[in-house]
Design a protein around this motif. Sequence first.
Motif, PDB file in Angstrom:
ATOM      1  N   UNK A 482       0.838  -1.204   0.000  1.00 21.67           N
ATOM      2  CA  UNK A 482       0.000   0.000   0.000  1.00 21.67           C
ATOM      3  C   UNK A 482       0.868   1.247   0.000  1.00 21.67           C
ATOM      4  N   UNK A 483       1.947   1.229   0.805  1.00 20.46           N
ATOM      5  CA  UNK A 483       2.811   2.407   0.936  1.00 20.46           C
ATOM      6  C   UNK A 483       3.552   2.713  -0.366  1.00 20.46           C
ATOM      7  N   UNK A 484       3.933   1.685  -1.118  1.00 19.21           N
ATOM      8  CA  UNK A 484       4.681   1.937  -2.359  1.00 19.21           C
ATOM      9  C   UNK A 484       3.771   2.088  -3.563  1.00 19.21           C
ATOM     10  N   UNK A 485       2.467   1.974  -3.343  1.00 18.36           N
ATOM     11  CA  UNK A 485       1.530   2.120  -4.456  1.00 18.36           C
ATOM     12  C   UNK A 485       1.601   0.999  -5.460  1.00 18.36           C
ATOM     13  N   UNK A 486       1.789  -0.219  -4.984  1.00 14.87           N
ATOM     14  CA  UNK A 486       1.922  -1.371  -5.879  1.00 14.87           C
ATOM     15  C   UNK A 486       0.663  -1.555  -6.721  1.00 14.87           C
ATOM     16  N   UNK A 487       0.862  -1.864  -7.997  1.00 17.43           N
ATOM     17  CA  UNK A 487      -0.261  -2.047  -8.907  1.00 17.43           C
ATOM     18  C   UNK A 487      -0.775  -3.489  -8.908  1.00 17.43           C
ATOM     19  N   UNK A 488       0.017  -4.413  -8.391  1.00 17.13           N
ATOM     20  CA  UNK A 488      -0.398  -5.807  -8.388  1.00 17.13           C
ATOM     21  C   UNK A 488      -1.570  -6.057  -7.451  1.00 17.13           C
ATOM     22  N   UNK A 489      -2.323  -7.119  -7.740  1.00 18.77           N
ATOM     23  CA  UNK A 489      -3.473  -7.486  -6.910  1.00 18.77           C
ATOM     24  C   UNK A 489      -3.014  -8.309  -5.707  1.00 18.77           C
ATOM     25  N   UNK A 490      -3.884  -8.352  -4.678  1.00 21.44           N
ATOM     26  CA  UNK A 490      -3.562  -9.074  -3.453  1.00 21.44           C
ATOM     27  C   UNK A 490      -4.747  -9.961  -3.059  1.00 21.44           C
ATOM     28  N   UNK A 491      -4.438 -11.241  -2.850  1.00 20.20           N
ATOM     29  CA  UNK A 491      -5.463 -12.222  -2.487  1.00 20.20           C
ATOM     30  C   UNK A 491      -5.013 -12.903  -1.197  1.00 20.20           C
ATOM     31  N   UNK A 492      -5.823 -12.794  -0.157  1.00 21.66           N
ATOM     32  CA  UNK A 492      -5.516 -13.402   1.132  1.00 21.66           C
ATOM     33  C   UNK A 492      -6.474 -14.536   1.417  1.00 21.66           C
ATOM     34  N   UNK A 493      -5.916 -15.691   1.808  1.00 20.45           N
ATOM     35  CA  UNK A 493      -6.704 -16.819   2.296  1.00 20.45           C
ATOM     36  C   UNK A 493      -6.363 -17.012   3.760  1.00 20.45           C
ATOM     37  N   UNK A 494      -7.355 -16.804   4.621  1.00 15.85           N
ATOM     38  CA  UNK A 494      -7.146 -16.882   6.071  1.00 15.85           C
ATOM     39  C   UNK A 494      -8.105 -17.902   6.661  1.00 15.85           C
ATOM     40  N   UNK A 495      -7.633 -18.639   7.639  1.00 16.85           N
ATOM     41  CA  UNK A 495      -8.483 -19.606   8.314  1.00 16.85           C
ATOM     42  C   UNK A 495      -8.215 -19.637   9.801  1.00 16.85           C
ATOM     43  N   UNK A 496      -9.209 -20.023  10.561  1.00 14.28           N
ATOM     44  CA  UNK A 496      -9.070 -20.210  11.999  1.00 14.28           C
ATOM     45  C   UNK A 496     -10.234 -21.074  12.465  1.00 14.28           C
ATOM     46  N   UNK A 497     -10.420 -21.183  13.756  1.00 17.47           N
ATOM     47  CA  UNK A 497     -11.481 -22.069  14.236  1.00 17.47           C
ATOM     48  C   UNK A 497     -12.862 -21.414  14.154  1.00 17.47           C
ATOM     49  N   UNK A 498     -12.995 -20.166  14.680  1.00 17.80           N
ATOM     50  CA  UNK A 498     -14.300 -19.530  14.770  1.00 17.80           C
ATOM     51  C   UNK A 498     -14.279 -18.132  14.165  1.00 17.80           C
ATOM     52  N   UNK A 499     -15.314 -17.837  13.358  1.00 16.19           N
ATOM     53  CA  UNK A 499     -15.429 -16.513  12.745  1.00 16.19           C
ATOM     54  C   UNK A 499     -15.626 -15.438  13.805  1.00 16.19           C
ATOM     55  N   UNK A 500     -16.523 -15.645  14.734  1.00 17.27           N
ATOM     56  CA  UNK A 500     -16.894 -14.584  15.656  1.00 17.27           C
ATOM     57  C   UNK A 500     -15.792 -14.224  16.626  1.00 17.27           C
ATOM     58  N   UNK A 501     -15.007 -15.209  17.060  1.00 19.92           N
ATOM     59  CA  UNK A 501     -14.040 -14.946  18.134  1.00 19.92           C
ATOM     60  C   UNK A 501     -12.581 -14.966  17.696  1.00 19.92           C
ATOM     61  N   UNK A 502     -12.268 -15.481  16.496  1.00 21.61           N
ATOM     62  CA  UNK A 502     -10.859 -15.680  16.146  1.00 21.61           C
ATOM     63  C   UNK A 502     -10.529 -15.202  14.730  1.00 21.61           C
ATOM     64  N   UNK A 503     -11.201 -14.145  14.294  1.00 27.59           N
ATOM     65  CA  UNK A 503     -10.932 -13.538  12.992  1.00 27.59           C
ATOM     66  C   UNK A 503      -9.872 -12.462  13.226  1.00 27.59           C
ATOM     67  N   UNK A 504      -8.600 -12.840  13.152  1.00 26.07           N
ATOM     68  CA  UNK A 504      -7.503 -11.943  13.497  1.00 26.07           C
ATOM     69  C   UNK A 504      -7.415 -10.779  12.512  1.00 26.07           C
ATOM     70  N   UNK A 505      -7.302  -9.564  13.044  1.00 29.04           N
ATOM     71  CA  UNK A 505      -7.181  -8.333  12.247  1.00 29.04           C
ATOM     72  C   UNK A 505      -8.370  -8.132  11.305  1.00 29.04           C
ATOM     73  N   UNK A 506      -9.547  -8.562  11.740  1.00 23.28           N
ATOM     74  CA  UNK A 506     -10.740  -8.492  10.895  1.00 23.28           C
ATOM     75  C   UNK A 506     -10.994  -7.084  10.368  1.00 23.28           C
ATOM     76  N   UNK A 507     -10.936  -6.087  11.252  1.00 22.64           N
ATOM     77  CA  UNK A 507     -11.237  -4.712  10.821  1.00 22.64           C
ATOM     78  C   UNK A 507     -10.238  -4.228   9.772  1.00 22.64           C
ATOM     79  N   UNK A 508      -8.967  -4.604   9.927  1.00 20.53           N
ATOM     80  CA  UNK A 508      -7.947  -4.161   8.966  1.00 20.53           C
ATOM     81  C   UNK A 508      -8.182  -4.771   7.592  1.00 20.53           C
ATOM     82  N   UNK A 509      -8.521  -6.061   7.550  1.00 24.60           N
ATOM     83  CA  UNK A 509      -8.767  -6.690   6.243  1.00 24.60           C
ATOM     84  C   UNK A 509      -9.999  -6.092   5.578  1.00 24.60           C
ATOM     85  N   UNK A 510     -11.024  -5.799   6.381  1.00 20.95           N
ATOM     86  CA  UNK A 510     -12.228  -5.213   5.794  1.00 20.95           C
ATOM     87  C   UNK A 510     -11.964  -3.802   5.266  1.00 20.95           C
ATOM     88  N   UNK A 511     -11.168  -3.031   6.006  1.00 24.63           N
ATOM     89  CA  UNK A 511     -10.789  -1.700   5.524  1.00 24.63           C
ATOM     90  C   UNK A 511      -9.999  -1.809   4.215  1.00 24.63           C
TER      91      UNK A 511
END
Length: 605
Positions: A482-511
């Motif tokens: 983000x800081x260097x203004x990269x033109x390439x796309x970014x795809x993240x695959x994240x997993x954990x046990x529970x959506x409600x309690x263990x979605x690490x950095x949820x707000x940052x990914x949504x932003x």
Amino acid sequence: MDAVSAVPPLPVVPLPEEQSAEALRLLEGLDAPALWWLSGYAAALARGQAVLPRATAPAREAPAQERLTIVYGSQTGNARRLAEQLARDAEATGLAVRVVRAGAYPQRELKAERLLVVVISTQGDGDPPDDARGFVEFLAGKRAPRLAELRYAVLALGDSCYPQFCAIGRRVDARLAELGAQRLLDAGEADVDIETVATPWLARALHLAREALEPATVRSATMTPLRAAPLAPASEWTRARPYAAALLANQRIVARDSARDVRHVELSLAEAGLAYEPGDALGVWPTNPPALVAAVLEATGLDGDAPVAHDGRTLALRDWLAREREITRLARPFIAQLAERARSSELNRLLAPDRREALATLLASHQPIDLLREHPAAWDADGLVAALRPLAPRLYSIASSRKAVGDEAHLTVGVVDYEAMGTRHVGAASHFLAHAGYETQVPVYVEPNERFRLPADASRDVVMIGPGTGVAPFRGFLQERREIGARGRHWLLFGNRHFRSEFLYQAEWQDALRDGSLHRLDLAWSRDGARTYVQDRLREHGRDLHAWLDGGAHLYVCGDATRMAKDVHAALVDVFVEHGGVDRERAEERLLQLAEEGRYARDVY
């Protein structure tokens, strides 16, 4: 530094299209030092402070019979560090030397080598480091040449917490001998207290290398600007001399009702001058939990204030256990010592060659305190300190970019703290960090990870697979791009046990999805309804994944090596078989090719 595999397009305004294309052709394949030199030289030309040099012949590389070649295979950086140390020491004595990462070593050149040192680690259950898989497979295969004129030495690194201690180094050492090479000296086998074995072994290897090469031609000190730079001096702050970082933040990032504790930790590097790149790790020197120290003293019946002299130092036994000895991880040498002291036939049977799986289960499930309680024995303070391994630092993938956070380093820490067999099991570093207050000074150093770097071409797409705390480096990746203004796309695959309690950095990914810096996010929850893992998502979206990779995307995997990384690799093979139209053998070859190109990188532990 790795060679630059692709160069970002030049700005279209300053150069005509033909000159732009020619510049790209000339820059292709240059490494970072050469590119930095060119940028500075071009700036000097623009200011009228330099003139173009006449063409000169490149500096002569010493022929194989006059040089020492050092090949390293490193997962966490220790083998690289030792290889570079040997190279610096060899250069200081005037020897011609080259040091090469195993994944970048030109295999066709092996038959011409005359003096070779291999420094290589063993991962998990007898696996080679990711960057050495091709090298190890080549040695083991039919294409490996006869090496009757080669003299060699192997320094094997391992961890006696695992049954196949130093297995890869032993395999390489034996195979080189099978191919007709002559040992320069016997293989060294270093446990996590690396320097105990490595320091005298490297000194001996250098002495024998000098004898073997003298009176070889001393290497030329002349370097052309486009030649790779010499090895950089070591950082002021190192594993042996860590920096005391101030704690800035220590925040729980899972819900209060989660059975797990995961922390976001922020440390200040403001006065250290410690530089890192996304993908690097931060080494943390922990202090063992006081409750566990007390439990060991109680189980052994020893006085914590008793002075113990060991390795040239005298400390109270309590201090040895708190700051100098490994008491949260079980290792084979300790089991052997306890078996002898307790006269335990049960423990002795576990050490037999045919009980490897049972030993692996014990090493993974027990801590020293468990065995001390289950197998009472007569201990003296000196004997206990000698039987336990030295405390080793823990490495954490850095979860930040300096371009975004300045002189800070962020970590994502999964806290190990659970009850088992009537004993509270804790992790040394995670417990230390989880309970650190703002007055705590955290001893740290940077462990570079050149294998886990963002693509030099910022227009390349990036696929990031990071379940659990394995998502940490990808937070830094996204900040950097983000800081260097990269033109390439970014795809993240994240997993954990529970959506409600263990979605690490949820707000940052949504932003990031909202602002367009993250283009795709696929999630897998293993305890919400149907059990779904990241490897299931890979197969589900295999067509898209194959298209991204076929279009030049870089693929990264971070997290658990025992199961996740193997399951993800198997899923990638399935993707290439189904959507690439190849058989499984060819799919494996394709993944190995991507790894050798630097487009399939893993940071697994």
